[in-house]
Design an enzyme around this catalytic site. Structure first.
Site, PDB file in Angstrom:
ATOM      1  N   TRP A  80       0.856  -1.185   0.000  1.00  0.00           N
ATOM      2  CA  TRP A  80       0.000   0.000   0.000  1.00  0.00           C
ATOM      3  C   TRP A  80       0.896   1.240   0.000  1.00  0.00           C
ATOM      4  CZ3 TRP A  80      -1.996   2.633   4.924  1.00  0.00           C
ATOM      5  CH2 TRP A  80      -2.932   3.622   4.619  1.00  0.00           C
ATOM      6  N   ASP A 119      -1.152  -5.792   9.202  1.00  0.00           N
ATOM      7  CA  ASP A 119      -2.154  -4.808   8.792  1.00  0.00           C
ATOM      8  C   ASP A 119      -3.389  -5.608   8.377  1.00  0.00           C
ATOM      9  OD1 ASP A 119      -3.793  -3.017   7.477  1.00  0.00           O
ATOM     10  OD2 ASP A 119      -2.152  -1.944   6.492  1.00  0.00           O
ATOM     11  N   LYS A 150     -13.674  -0.183   5.800  1.00  0.00           N
ATOM     12  CA  LYS A 150     -14.235  -0.997   4.716  1.00  0.00           C
ATOM     13  C   LYS A 150     -15.313  -1.937   5.243  1.00  0.00           C
ATOM     14  CE  LYS A 150     -10.130   0.353   3.324  1.00  0.00           C
ATOM     15  NZ  LYS A 150      -9.749   1.343   2.355  1.00  0.00           N
TER      16      LYS A 150
HETATM   17  C1  LMR Z   1      -6.696   2.334  -0.432  1.00  0.00           C
HETATM   18  O1  LMR Z   1      -5.664   1.648  -0.467  1.00  0.00           O
HETATM   19  O2  LMR Z   1      -7.219   2.778  -1.450  1.00  0.00           O
HETATM   20  C2  LMR Z   1      -7.357   2.617   0.877  1.00  0.00           C
HETATM   21  O3  LMR Z   1      -6.671   2.004   1.915  1.00  0.00           O
HETATM   22  C3  LMR Z   1      -7.633   4.051   1.103  1.00  0.00           C
HETATM   23  C4  LMR Z   1      -6.407   4.826   1.462  1.00  0.00           C
HETATM   24  O4  LMR Z   1      -6.440   5.500   2.497  1.00  0.00           O
HETATM   25  O5  LMR Z   1      -5.413   4.794   0.725  1.00  0.00           O
END
Ligand code: LMR
Length: 407
Positions: free
Chosen positions: A132, A212, A247
């Site tokens: 991420w 996570d 979510k």
């Molecule tokens: C995402 O990966 O799109 C979500 O976790 C929202 C974010 O805060 O990035």
């Protein structure tokens, strides 16, 4: 007098939320936002879950004042969330478990990062390649050196051997960030035996695991998705979990999540909690009450909990149907390619393998927004936009001459 801010540099937009900013500014009536990880219902709306609505009505009936929440969160929230995260393993951990309410999954990660920075100031943090986007930014901002371990192979598979090789060389005290399920962005998850191997090796090396769990419940359901958490919990060694209700309860804007720290023993519980409270107090004082009170109401009322589980299953099943719909349409449109990876990936995302150029073409020609990494949010697809999206991706693939979708 010159401005004290004259030297301030313009930063690039956020790789995830910046896409939403661009989407909002787009006036096309056909625009589709597949960027941010937000579940949309069949009508393209962020759902207000029935369990949330009923809990909110209950809170309104109770007419509570808007008092401060304790620094570590609402006690009924922390208690219920500890049971949700650790389920059957909770009794064996309880004496040394710290669970605090946090500002969403990001807030939980930040509390954990700041805490670990105080306990292990020279540690490095290892995140998956890719991960991420905000993981690197968040841990860097907390002062950590951020490194990556291999995860995704160019052929679309999982580089488990690479992960293990890297883990085998880590020094004691380094931190290993893992996605408990629904890996963001690839949708590739580890098998139970692989979790066991990682746990054993992390324990041998003295590496601190940080899970996570922002998407728990979106792969195979809350119980099945706990496999990683259970594996670490059963080992009885210290680790951290960040959790989010953004979510799974569609409570994005409420910023409600939790950080759980399994400490080394009962004597560590008080000191660890005190440190985390200090971080919260000096950052935002105490968490907001509405989201926490809503979640506490749902998790402490069996009828509402059951309703939530049903609604979560509906979201999960709809995402799976959208995956199948997209893969099927792409198979028809581009018959010489294999799109089966879309249905194998889990959670809200598909790591499409689309190049940055292809993503740009999708955006400029079709007003379809994906992340530069090629990640698309399949949870934002519906019957009305599936054909549009599939046709646009097929056109982009044909016109850009991209040879490999998963690469
Ligand atoms: C995402 O990966 O799109 C979500 O976790 C929202 C974010 O805060 O990035």
């Amino acid at each position: 007098m010159s401005s004290p801010f004259a030297h301030v540099q313009q930063l690039p937009r956020d790789p995830v939320l910046g896409i939403t900013e661009a989407f909002v500014a787009d006036s096309s009536p056909r625009k589709v936002n597949l960027g941010v990880g937000v579940y949309l219902d069949e009508n393209g709306h962020v759902p207000l879950l029935d369990c949330v609505q009923q809990a909110e009505e209950e809170l309104l009936r109770r007419k509570g004042p808007h008092s401060y929440v304790p620094i570590d969160g609402i006690a009924a929230f922390d208690n219920a969330v500890a049971s949700l995260i650790f389920s059957g393993e909770r009794p064996s951990l309880d004496e040394r478990l710290v669970t605090v309410q946090a500002l969403g999954g990001t807030g939980a990660l930040k509390l954990g990062a700041d805490f670990l920075r105080t306990t292990n100031p020279s540690a490095r943090i290892w995140i998956s390649d890719p991960s991420w986007e905000n993981h690197r930014a968040l841990f860097s901002a907390a002062g950590f050196e951020v490194e990556t371990y291999p995860y995704y192979r160019a052929d679309g598979g999982l580089d488990f051997a690479g992960l293990i090789q890297t883990l085998s060389s880590l020094p004691s005290g380094d931190i290993l960030l893992l996605h408990a399920c629904c890996h963001n962005p690839t949708g590739l998850d580890l098998e139970p035996y692989q979790w066991a191997e990682i746990q054993a090796l992390a324990a041998e090396r003295g590496v601190i695991p940080f899970l996570d769990a922002a998407y728990l419940g979106f792969a195979d359901g809350l119980d099945a998705d706990r496999v990683a958490i259970d594996t670490f919990a059963q080992a009885g060694l210290p680790f951290l979990v960040s959790f989010s209700f953004s979510k799974s309860l569609s409570l994005y804007g409420e910023r409600v999540g939790a950080l759980a720290v399994v400490t080394g023993g009962a004597a560590e519980r008080g000191p660890v909690l005190s440190q985390i409270k200090r971080i919260a107090r000096t950052t935002y004082s105490s968490p907001p009450s509405h989201g926490g009170a809503t979640v506490a109401t749902i998790l402490n009322e069996p009828g509402l909990t059951a309703l939530w589980h049903d609604e979560l299953a509906l979201m999960r099943d709809r995402i799976k149907a959208m995956r199948e719909g997209l893969a099927e349409r792409l198979r028809v449109q581009v018959p010489d390619r294999d799109f089966s990876f879309i249905t194998r990936q889990r959670g809200m995302f598909s790591y499409s393998g689309l190049s940055k150029e292809a993503v740009e073409m999708l955006r400029s020609r079709f007003s379809i927004y994906a992340l530069d990494s090629g990640r698309i949010c399949v949870a934002a697809l519906n019957k009305a936009n599936l054909d549009i999206v599939a046709e646009a991706i097929a056109t982009v693939l044909r016109e850009s001459g991209e040879q490999s979708l998963v690469a």
